[in-house]
Design an enzyme around this catalytic site. Sequence first.
Site: not given
Length: 215
Positions: A93, A151, A181-183
Amino acid sequence: MLKPSVGVALEGLPYIIIAAFTTLIFAILGWWPLAVLGLAASAFIGHFFRDPERVGPEDAEAVSAPADGKVIKVGRAVDPVTGESRQYIAIFMNVFNVHVNRMPISGKIEVIRYIPGKFFNASFDKASEDNERNVVVVTGKGNQRFTMVQIAGLIARRIVCWAEPGDKLKRGERYGLIKFGSRVDLYIPDGYVPTVSVGQKTVAGETVLAEKRPA
């Protein structure tokens, strides 16, 4: 489970209010360049924390995307809870995506495990092992276990999980978010076939990530 508001995630309200109030002060003081910057920042923050409604897929057994973003991995990896090699799909993301995470299936939350860590770029392979993350295990129909890993990334420094162990949630329900911002990595049982490929964009709660393999 704590329910977020519809339209805007509750966690974003303090950021939006502070940015809007600062913009107002700049405008009252006549500091127009700063007021314009503040207005732009307020709009960006409001856009980041948006939380739109979604319509799930028709197939009741399909696995839907837990996050908006882009698929960066489809393959096999070691499940962080069971230690088994399992199918997994990783979604990255960026700061322009909706960051509210949704349940990929209907089921019961069995385990929630927070793991402190570093803040590498979430698109790197090492992020799944070294970064700050939150592991959520859900048991669906037929006692099939799915593992979701939120994450944190290079900019993201806060993982939020609204779900609690024992909660029974439906596919598409909101269960958390990651700021800026991430995953999200999703480990799925071998009885499912991935339907997405690397580079494909996903919409949380709507995009089908995997379908159940015919018996």
